[in-house]
Motif scaffolding. Sequence first.
Motif, PDB file in Angstrom:
ATOM      1  N   GLU A   1       0.819  -1.215   0.000  1.00 21.70           N
ATOM      2  CA  GLU A   1       0.000   0.000   0.000  1.00 21.70           C
ATOM      3  C   GLU A   1       0.855   1.268   0.000  1.00 21.70           C
ATOM      4  OE1 GLU A   1      -3.329  -0.148  -0.286  1.00 21.70           O
ATOM      5  OE2 GLU A   1      -2.995  -2.310  -0.462  1.00 21.70           O
ATOM      6  N   ALA A   2       2.163   1.126   0.243  1.00 21.72           N
ATOM      7  CA  ALA A   2       3.050   2.290   0.295  1.00 21.72           C
ATOM      8  C   ALA A   2       3.345   2.792  -1.119  1.00 21.72           C
ATOM      9  CB  ALA A   2       4.355   1.926   0.999  1.00 21.72           C
TER      10      ALA A   2
ATOM     11  N   HIS B   1       3.463  -0.263  -8.322  1.00 18.93           N
ATOM     12  CA  HIS B   1       3.812  -1.071  -9.506  1.00 18.93           C
ATOM     13  C   HIS B   1       4.902  -2.109  -9.208  1.00 18.93           C
ATOM     14  CE1 HIS B   1       1.417   1.941 -11.499  1.00 18.93           C
ATOM     15  NE2 HIS B   1       2.303   2.903 -11.242  1.00 18.93           N
ATOM     16  N   ILE B   2       5.055  -2.476  -7.935  1.00 19.82           N
ATOM     17  CA  ILE B   2       6.004  -3.524  -7.544  1.00 19.82           C
ATOM     18  C   ILE B   2       5.221  -4.593  -6.786  1.00 19.82           C
ATOM     19  CG2 ILE B   2       8.102  -4.061  -6.229  1.00 19.82           C
ATOM     20  CD1 ILE B   2       8.968  -1.168  -6.570  1.00 19.82           C
TER      21      ILE B   2
ATOM     22  N   SER C   1      14.156  -4.781 -13.085  1.00 23.04           N
ATOM     23  CA  SER C   1      13.263  -3.703 -13.504  1.00 23.04           C
ATOM     24  C   SER C   1      12.536  -3.099 -12.315  1.00 23.04           C
ATOM     25  CB  SER C   1      12.253  -4.223 -14.530  1.00 23.04           C
ATOM     26  OG  SER C   1      11.444  -5.246 -13.958  1.00 23.04           O
ATOM     27  N   PHE C   2      12.219  -3.941 -11.302  1.00 21.85           N
ATOM     28  CA  PHE C   2      11.480  -3.415 -10.151  1.00 21.85           C
ATOM     29  C   PHE C   2      12.367  -2.540  -9.257  1.00 21.85           C
ATOM     30  CE2 PHE C   2      12.455  -7.938  -9.398  1.00 21.85           C
ATOM     31  CZ  PHE C   2      13.286  -7.874  -8.289  1.00 21.85           C
TER      32      PHE C   2
ATOM     33  N   GLN D   1      12.065   0.711 -10.844  1.00 21.18           N
ATOM     34  CA  GLN D   1      10.754   1.257 -10.498  1.00 21.18           C
ATOM     35  C   GLN D   1      10.788   1.893  -9.116  1.00 21.18           C
ATOM     36  OE1 GLN D   1       7.773   1.232 -12.506  1.00 21.18           O
ATOM     37  NE2 GLN D   1       7.300   2.743 -10.903  1.00 21.18           N
ATOM     38  N   LEU D   2      11.520   1.274  -8.187  1.00 19.73           N
ATOM     39  CA  LEU D   2      11.662   1.831  -6.840  1.00 19.73           C
ATOM     40  C   LEU D   2      12.308   3.222  -6.897  1.00 19.73           C
ATOM     41  CD1 LEU D   2      11.438   1.141  -3.717  1.00 19.73           C
ATOM     42  CD2 LEU D   2      13.838   0.476  -3.888  1.00 19.73           C
ATOM     43  N   ILE D   3      13.343   3.361  -7.714  1.00 19.84           N
ATOM     44  CA  ILE D   3      14.028   4.651  -7.858  1.00 19.84           C
ATOM     45  C   ILE D   3      13.074   5.684  -8.458  1.00 19.84           C
ATOM     46  CG2 ILE D   3      15.913   5.862  -9.004  1.00 19.84           C
ATOM     47  CD1 ILE D   3      17.501   3.216  -8.877  1.00 19.84           C
ATOM     48  N   GLN D   4      12.307   5.297  -9.467  1.00 17.58           N
ATOM     49  CA  GLN D   4      11.345   6.218 -10.065  1.00 17.58           C
ATOM     50  C   GLN D   4      10.293   6.653  -9.044  1.00 17.58           C
ATOM     51  OE1 GLN D   4       9.664   4.832 -13.819  1.00 17.58           O
ATOM     52  NE2 GLN D   4      11.559   3.756 -14.303  1.00 17.58           N
ATOM     53  N   ASN D   5       9.830   5.707  -8.231  1.00 15.02           N
ATOM     54  CA  ASN D   5       8.827   6.032  -7.208  1.00 15.02           C
ATOM     55  C   ASN D   5       9.400   7.011  -6.187  1.00 15.02           C
ATOM     56  OD1 ASN D   5       7.081   4.258  -8.465  1.00 15.02           O
ATOM     57  ND2 ASN D   5       7.388   2.609  -6.986  1.00 15.02           N
ATOM     58  N   LEU D   6      10.656   6.803  -5.804  1.00 10.39           N
ATOM     59  CA  LEU D   6      11.295   7.697  -4.836  1.00 10.39           C
ATOM     60  C   LEU D   6      11.393   9.110  -5.401  1.00 10.39           C
ATOM     61  CD1 LEU D   6      12.780   8.078  -2.140  1.00 10.39           C
ATOM     62  CD2 LEU D   6      14.886   7.361  -3.288  1.00 10.39           C
TER      63      LEU D   6
END
Length: 220
Positions: free
Chosen positions: A11-12, A17-18, A125-126, A129-134
Amino acid sequence: MTDRDLSELKEARIFNHITGEEIRALMDCVRGEIRSFQKGSIIFPAGEKIDSIGVLMEGHIQIESVDYWGNNAIIGLVNPGEIFGEAYASADAEPLPNDVVALSDCRVLFMNMHRILTECQRACSFHNQLIQNLYTIATRRNRYMNRKISHMSKRTTREKLLSYLSDIAQKNNSNHFLIPFDRQQLADYLSVERSAMSAELSRMQKDGLIKYHKNEFTLL
């Protein structure tokens, strides 16, 4: 990591998208560690250098500043699913200027910032995605701080209150809404004296600008 942990972390916003299994795989890469804190505990003390960001999984956290004379100012609140410490969790960052305090019993996931920003050998890839979310969260946080500066830059207590309440109304797309602060927290957030702010709220209600009860407000 338990299924309950994964359910909360999914939920965070930082894990948008992970998948749950991808979150589990990330934990070794970012040195993920879940810790519990009791109400009133200082999670990060002012003056400390940190290398990890926190993801609040359960409970509520307050970021506060206390000056030499003991005057308290609320910098922000952290709710479940939100992150904190990201602006100071790099090797060249300054020590924390504010305390991070548990407002209730809470659980926090800590992740090493250097490991987050360093792409692992698997080039998952995930992880990207974590870096993009940050990055997305950091830009939103910057906009939040700009709004707070805008409220605090107003000259009078009434102007600060109207600026803040108008902002919340616009965010909720309604003139009727709840604010996340009690009276003392709101006064600390706007850097005004509580009794003066309470008196101003009463005058604003008499003047037909607002109606309110506790943290429930209606703009008229």
